[in-house]
Structures are given as C-alpha cells and as structure tokens.
Design a protein around this motif. Structure first.
Motif, PDB file in Angstrom:
ATOM      1  N   ALA A  57     -17.924  14.587 -12.178  1.00 33.25           N
ATOM      2  CA  ALA A  57     -17.500  14.542 -10.792  1.00 33.25           C
ATOM      3  C   ALA A  57     -16.341  13.556 -10.645  1.00 33.25           C
ATOM      4  CB  ALA A  57     -18.673  14.131  -9.902  1.00 33.25           C
ATOM      5  N   ASP A  58     -15.561  13.756  -9.614  1.00 37.84           N
ATOM      6  CA  ASP A  58     -14.417  12.871  -9.387  1.00 37.84           C
ATOM      7  C   ASP A  58     -14.856  11.430  -9.204  1.00 37.84           C
ATOM      8  OD1 ASP A  58     -12.779  15.063  -9.530  1.00 37.84           O
ATOM      9  OD2 ASP A  58     -12.619  15.349  -7.355  1.00 37.84           O
ATOM     10  N   GLU A  59     -16.017  11.219  -8.567  1.00 38.52           N
ATOM     11  CA  GLU A  59     -16.507   9.855  -8.362  1.00 38.52           C
ATOM     12  C   GLU A  59     -16.821   9.187  -9.694  1.00 38.52           C
ATOM     13  OE1 GLU A  59     -17.715  12.545  -6.991  1.00 38.52           O
ATOM     14  OE2 GLU A  59     -17.109  12.385  -4.886  1.00 38.52           O
ATOM     15  N   MET A  60     -17.378   9.959 -10.639  1.00 38.74           N
ATOM     16  CA  MET A  60     -17.696   9.395 -11.953  1.00 38.74           C
ATOM     17  C   MET A  60     -16.417   9.056 -12.715  1.00 38.74           C
ATOM     18  SD  MET A  60     -19.916  11.084 -15.088  1.00 38.74           S
ATOM     19  CE  MET A  60     -21.398  11.159 -14.086  1.00 38.74           C
ATOM     20  N   VAL A  61     -15.422   9.954 -12.646  1.00 38.46           N
ATOM     21  CA  VAL A  61     -14.151   9.682 -13.331  1.00 38.46           C
ATOM     22  C   VAL A  61     -13.500   8.425 -12.766  1.00 38.46           C
ATOM     23  CG1 VAL A  61     -11.820  10.562 -13.765  1.00 38.46           C
ATOM     24  CG2 VAL A  61     -13.782  12.107 -13.900  1.00 38.46           C
ATOM     25  N   ALA A  62     -13.557   8.263 -11.427  1.00 41.25           N
ATOM     26  CA  ALA A  62     -12.978   7.076 -10.804  1.00 41.25           C
ATOM     27  C   ALA A  62     -13.722   5.819 -11.206  1.00 41.25           C
ATOM     28  CB  ALA A  62     -12.959   7.238  -9.286  1.00 41.25           C
ATOM     29  N   ALA A  63     -15.051   5.909 -11.331  1.00 42.34           N
ATOM     30  CA  ALA A  63     -15.846   4.734 -11.706  1.00 42.34           C
ATOM     31  C   ALA A  63     -15.570   4.319 -13.147  1.00 42.34           C
ATOM     32  CB  ALA A  63     -17.331   5.032 -11.510  1.00 42.34           C
ATOM     33  N   ILE A  64     -15.331   5.296 -14.027  1.00 45.97           N
ATOM     34  CA  ILE A  64     -15.033   4.960 -15.433  1.00 45.97           C
ATOM     35  C   ILE A  64     -13.699   4.240 -15.541  1.00 45.97           C
ATOM     36  CG2 ILE A  64     -14.522   5.972 -17.691  1.00 45.97           C
ATOM     37  CD1 ILE A  64     -16.553   8.154 -17.038  1.00 45.97           C
ATOM     38  N   GLY A  65     -12.734   4.654 -14.708  1.00 47.36           N
ATOM     39  CA  GLY A  65     -11.447   3.950 -14.697  1.00 47.36           C
ATOM     40  C   GLY A  65     -10.434   4.562 -15.643  1.00 47.36           C
TER      41      GLY A  65
END
Length: 535
Positions: A57-65
């Motif tokens: 998900a986009d939120e997971m990609v953003a959290a990974i950095g």
C-alpha cells in the motif's frame, strides 16, 4: 501456460516504458502467486536507479521511506545476474539492510531482465502465498516472462527514444522559426532554455555566456524553472565549474549528483536541492563559447548518455541558428547602410545643388528689385535656403555615420542622445543642428568636454530660463563651436553660476573662450569656442 501467454501478449501491447515496467511486475506476481513483487532498474555504478514495488500500500511505501539502492539480497542479483531462489532469505549471507516498517519476508525468487546483451534490471518476488516456497516451475515461468519483458522494454525504449528525438526536433524547429521571424537574441536564448528544460524533463535551465566585464567568467544570461530569479544574477568562473568546463573543453560535463559535486558550488546553488546536472557547450562565435545547463532536483533520474547526446546536438543546432540570425542581421544592416549612402548621394547631388542654384538665382534677382520690402523678403528666402542646405548636410552626415558604431557611438549620435535626455527636464525636445564632420574632427577626449558643456547648458536652461524653445548648434570646421540659445527670461544681471564657470574653465583649458549674451529677441545665447587640435 495460458496465463503466461496472456501476460506476454499484454506486455507486447504497451509502448510507454513506465506502463510496460509496472505491467511486468504485476504479471510476475499474478503468475507465481506472490504477495510482493518489484522491478529494480540497474543504473550506472551497479546501483538501482529505479525501484517499482507491487503489492504494498502507498502508506507502507511511505513509512519505509527511501527506496532500495541495491545492497543486500537485491545487490546479489546485480553482481551475479543469474536466477536466485531462496526458501528463507534470512539465511543468506547478504541478508541485511531491511529498513524499519518493512514487512516480514521469507521466501524469495529473483531473475535478471536482459535487453539484448544488457542487464536492464532484476525482477524480485517474495512471500509466495500459502506459506509455500517458490519452486522450479515458478522460476521457469519468471525466466520466460523476463525474456518477453526484455523484448517489450526494448520496444518501449525505442518508441520512447523516437518520441524524444521528435520532441527535440520540434523544439529546434520552433527556435529556428523564431530566429527567422526576426525576434531578438535574448528572447531566443530564453526560448532555448525553456524548450530544453521542457523536453529534457529538467527542473531548472540556464544559458551562460562569456561575461564582457570579467574575462574568464560566464554570466547567466537567461534562467528558467526552479530558483530562476536568483540564478539570473549569478556568474561562474570558467575554470572550476560544470558550465565553465563544458564551455572551455567543448564537450558535455555531467554530474550524477550536484549536491556532492564540488563543481556545482560555483553557481551558488542550494546544494541540497539539485541532483543530476548536465552542461553542454553553446558556441556563440568563432572564438567564444557559452553553456546550456540543465538540472533536476535531488532524487531525480540521471541524464543518460542518449539524453546528453540529444541535448548537445540541440545546443549545437541552436547555436548555429543564432549565428545564422546574426549573419542575416548583419546583411540587413549592410543593406541599410548602402541605402543610406544612396539617399545621402541623392540629397547631395540633387537636392543641395538645386537649392544652391535657386539661391543664386534669387540673389541675382534681388539686385533688380526696386521696392525695399520685396528685396528684404527675397533676402529672407535666400537665408532660409542656406539654413535648409545646412540641415540637409547635417542629415547627410547622420545617414553616413548613424549605423557605424565600430569605434563606439560618435559625437553626432551622442549629441542627439544628450538633447533627447534633456527633454524630460525641459518639457520639450530641443532642436539640434550639427555642421561638418564632427565625428572625424573631434577627438574622443575633446568630445567629453563638448558633451559636458552641452549637458550643463541644457541643465541651466531647464532650471533657470523658463524657456519654451532651445536651439543647439555644433560646428566642427575651422574651429569647434557649440551654441545653445533659448527664448527664456535671459541672464540679466544675475551672478554667473558654477555651471557657467565650469564651461568657461573647460574652454580656457583647451585654449578657447565662452561668451554669454542676450539676443535682441530675448533669452540667452551661450557660445563655446575652442580651436581644433593640430593634425
């Protein structure tokens, strides 16, 4: 096999590279029943220049950095491009580098994607659904898909390349049309910067040309895009800057990351803002060269070899178009000068001779007129003809010298500019009559005195005379005479001002004199005379 065939057929339909790359990963995840998939594009330096994940998900990609750069397990396939299948990737010697917030992953399958003989990138799959490991069938399917993907990528790249070349040609055509339409060089330089930035997908563009005031430096002539206002006020040294290197060496200078490149600091950039940058030479003459500089913001894709080649060709063609426009302008100026010479000859050979003959006829007739008032009227007509001949002669000198600035603007041109500049303070434009070859008889040093006296006389008329008319006459024949006459209140018994004192001192310094009188009709007449220097 049916699903694999459908996936291969779907890949073959795509022509836009981003669409093709994402379609490859989505097909791989579907065919192998994997939860996560990704395609890593290998750039220069054996690192990942792009990373396209699928299944997160986009939120997971953003959290990974930050996206992976090609270390650990991902780097294993870069350095050893053969299929790699692991039931537990944590047991591999290169299993490290997972960032925080990264989902747990155990099973792994990776294969290289080749485009012809080049390793374009790698396909990565993890977490086969159902808790099972990837098997030999999955590896065979993924390997087959990678071969089809290589063909699809090659087609998409060729299509992208043809479209990119087409856009460069369209931009160049627009610039050439603009030049041929006769618009100014500054407008064309801005058009070059804007079109290059647009077609190259850059965030900032600048055209730098040799600085006429500081040899050895390049000044930003035009800038567009990110931070253009600040860049337009900067200059860089030829030695020690990316743009200067391109201009001096005559070949492109490329930086993968300007924030870590010491050559980027010379333009005063925000080093953290810019990443990939390229500067290509922009010839502006037989012995001078500037540069076209394009930058992408930090994190943007690097300029590849094809892009650098296209930008270089674009700059070279744009420079050629500028040179052709300059030659065309010179040709038009030469034609104008020839036309001016023809008009000057016609005025001298036809108009002046006829006016002179008419004056001689009237003078002869004047002696036979008995009535004094009629004789006076004819005498005034003769004097008007003499004045008209002087005006035409002055016009002839203007025609023959007005466009010749090879040694800088002449006295005649500068006197006209001095008269025009006094218009605002006077409230009207003073008349100017220049007699004789002032541009050849008055030296550059003497011209400064003449112009200073004219400026001071016009300033006095504006401040003290309350005049409605001012006449300036400059003559350079046997001596230099500058006369400024106004119809104002006159000098009367007023004490000479500092301006008149300065004019008198200039005349005496050159062996001349200053005379201030009041004409019978009123006003003030200033006559400044100095001898011509001996040849």
């Amino acid at each position: 096999m049916h699903s694999l065939l459908d996936a291969v057929m779907n890949l073959g339909r795509g022509l836009e590279l981003p669409q093709v790359l994402r379609g490859i990963v989505e097909a791989a995840v579907t065919l192998t029943d994997a939860e996560y998939g990704a395609l890593g594009v290998v750039g220069d330096g054996q690192r990942l220049s792009q990373f396209l994940p699928v299944g997160m998900a986009d939120e997971m990609v953003a959290a990974i950095g930050q996206t992976p750069c090609g270390r650990g397990i991902l780097g294993e396939l870069i350095h050893n491009p053969v299929p790699l299948r692991l039931d537990d990737l944590s047991q591999h010697r290169n299993s490290y580098g997972f960032p925080a917030h990264h989902p747990p992953m155990r099973t792994f399958l990776g294969v290289p994607v080749r485009v012809r003989d080049e390793v374009f990138g790698n396909l990565y799959l993890t977490e086969k659904r159902g808790g099972r490991g990837f098997d030999a069938d999955d590896e065979a399917v993924l390997t087959t898909l990678s071969i089809a993907a290589g063909v699809a990528i090659d087609n998409a790249r060729m299509y992208h390349e043809s479209r990119r070349r087409e856009r460069w040609l369209e931009a160049l055509g627009e610039i050439t049309r603009s030049l041929l339409s006769g618009i100014g060089a500054d407008h064309v330089l801005r058009l070059i910067a804007e079109r290059a930035r647009d077609v190259a997908g850059a965030d900032a563009a600048a055209v730098l040309l040799p600085d006429p005031e500081e040899p050895g430096r390049l000044a930003v002539r035009v800038a567009c895009g990110h931070d253009a206002d600040r860049m337009s006020r900067l200059a860089v040294p030829v030695r020690g800057s990316l743009s200067g290197m391109a201009a001096h060496d005559g070949r492109p200078a490329v930086s993968a990351d300007l924030s870590t490149d010491p050559r980027g600091n010379a333009l005063g950039d925000d080093r953290a803002a810019y990443g990939p940058t390229v500067a290509v030479p922009l010839p502006v003459g037989a012995s001078a060269s500037g540069a076209l500089r394009l930058s992408r913001l930090s994190g943007g894709p690097e300029f590849d070899a094809t892009e650098v080649q296209l930008i270089s060709g674009f700059a070279g063609q744009a420079a050629l178009a500028l040179e052709l426009a300059q030659r065309r302008a010179e040709s038009e100026e030469l034609a104008l000068m020839h036309d001016r010479d023809r008009i000057a000859r016609d005025l001298h050979d036809l108009a002046i001779q006829r006016l002179f003959a008419t004056g001689m006829t009237l003078q002869s007739a004047q002696r036979g007129i008995e009535r004094p008032e009629m004789a006076e009227r004819v005498g005034r007509a003769v004097r008007d003809l003499d004045t008209t001949i002087d005006i035409i002669r002055s016009t002839i000198f203007d025609l023959r010298s007005d466009t010749d600035d090879r040694g800088g603007p002449g006295v005649r041109r500068r006197m006209a500019e001095t008269a025009r500049s006094a218009t605002q303070s006077l409230g009207f434009t003073p008349s100017l009559l220049v007699n004789g070859p002032v541009d050849t008889n008055i030296s550059a040093e003497l011209a400064e005195h003449v112009l200073a006296v004219a400026t001071e006389a016009l300033s006095n008329a504006a401040r003290h005379a309350a005049a409605r008319r001012v006449d300036i006459v400059l003559t350079a024949e046997k001596e230099i005479t500058l006369t400024v006459t106004d119809d104002g209140v006159g000098i009367g018994s007023a004490t000479p001002t500092g301006g008149l004192t300065n004019m008198r001192e200039r005349a005496e310094l050159l062996g001349g004199s200053l005379t201030v009188t009041s004409p019978p009709a009123g006003g003030t007449r200033i006559e400044w005379r100095v001898p011509l220097p001996a040849n």
